[in-house]
Scaffold this active site. Sequence first.
Site, PDB file in Angstrom:
ATOM      1  N   SER A 114       0.838  -1.201   0.000  1.00 15.06           N
ATOM      2  CA  SER A 114       0.000   0.000   0.000  1.00 15.06           C
ATOM      3  C   SER A 114       0.875   1.254   0.000  1.00 15.06           C
ATOM      4  CB  SER A 114      -0.976  -0.043   1.181  1.00 15.06           C
ATOM      5  OG  SER A 114      -1.978   0.940   1.049  1.00 15.06           O
ATOM      6  N   HIS A 226      -8.591   0.779  -0.257  1.00 14.21           N
ATOM      7  CA  HIS A 226      -8.523  -0.068  -1.451  1.00 14.21           C
ATOM      8  C   HIS A 226      -9.910  -0.554  -1.872  1.00 14.21           C
ATOM      9  CE1 HIS A 226      -4.190   0.108  -1.425  1.00 14.21           C
ATOM     10  NE2 HIS A 226      -4.223  -0.127  -0.126  1.00 14.21           N
TER      11      HIS A 226
END
Length: 326
Positions: A114, A226
């Site tokens: 991430s 996400h």
Amino acid sequence: MNTSYRTVAVLQRHLRRAVSLSSYALLFPGQGSQYVGMTCKLQDLPGTRTIFRTAERVLGYDLQSLCLQGPREMLNQTVHCQPAVVVGSLVALQQLEAQSPEVLSGCTAAAGFSVGEITALIFAEALSLEQGLQLIKTRADCMQAACEEMSGSMLSVVGLETEVVQSLCDQANAATTPPPKVCIANYMFPRGLVVSGGSDGVRCVEEGAVREGGVVKQVAVSGAFHSSLMSSAVPKLTRLLETMDVTMPRLSVISNVTGRPYSSVEEIRQLLADQVTQPVLWEASLRGILDNGPLTFVEVGPNKQLKTILKRINRDAFKSCISVTV
């Protein structure tokens, strides 16, 4: 022997064992690995002072004090913890460079989970330190704002096949209206997934996963990362990336979105913006690195979360993995 010297000694022993392997891949952690007191043992490194001074100038607040002293509640806020994790990893790189520069010179690939992907791109010189920090600041601010605009949550599901979890998401989406919908946000390891989306839908998936025999746990984050709930962040990130002098990395950097190395500057700009709404293909990323031959993974940054995940993907790679913490 004090703690910092013990840490260095252990690191050096691990590196000596790994010397027979010809290359290294660096892994950089993401949000959730931060803790109060991180970097306290590495404050005397010249690079540490430079990194924190640059961070304060770009971010507009004293990140160093927040990392060292907290309070924890403030450090854990999305707007603060994303820069903290990246800066913590960059400080850990200073320790690695000071003790074992051959690891950095022998590094052939890098991946970050991430926000850790931005750390990897800074390390690979695709982004300057200042650009990377500005990108992280905007990313964290936008994601914090998205969390406040629309509530959501994330759920870890272990022990179920991907097809089963996807079916549970489909059932939850059919049963909960209106949106936001739920989706698989992180493909961590075999039968290890994270679901993200609207809280009602995530609760439906949780109930279904328990019925199917899965092990579930709420992820301690402030929103549905996400997933489509982060869509408002994409245009702002796109505009910022268009103004940045992005270059091709000097080594292979793996995209979370594709699980493959970046192939162009245009792809870096596009996928870094899209990444906040797309799933993290972490298992595919690590398997792709391993397919290119024998190497040693080195996790660089706070805690050892990525090494723990690696154990579920490839036990031999886990056994040789080195952790350089802060």
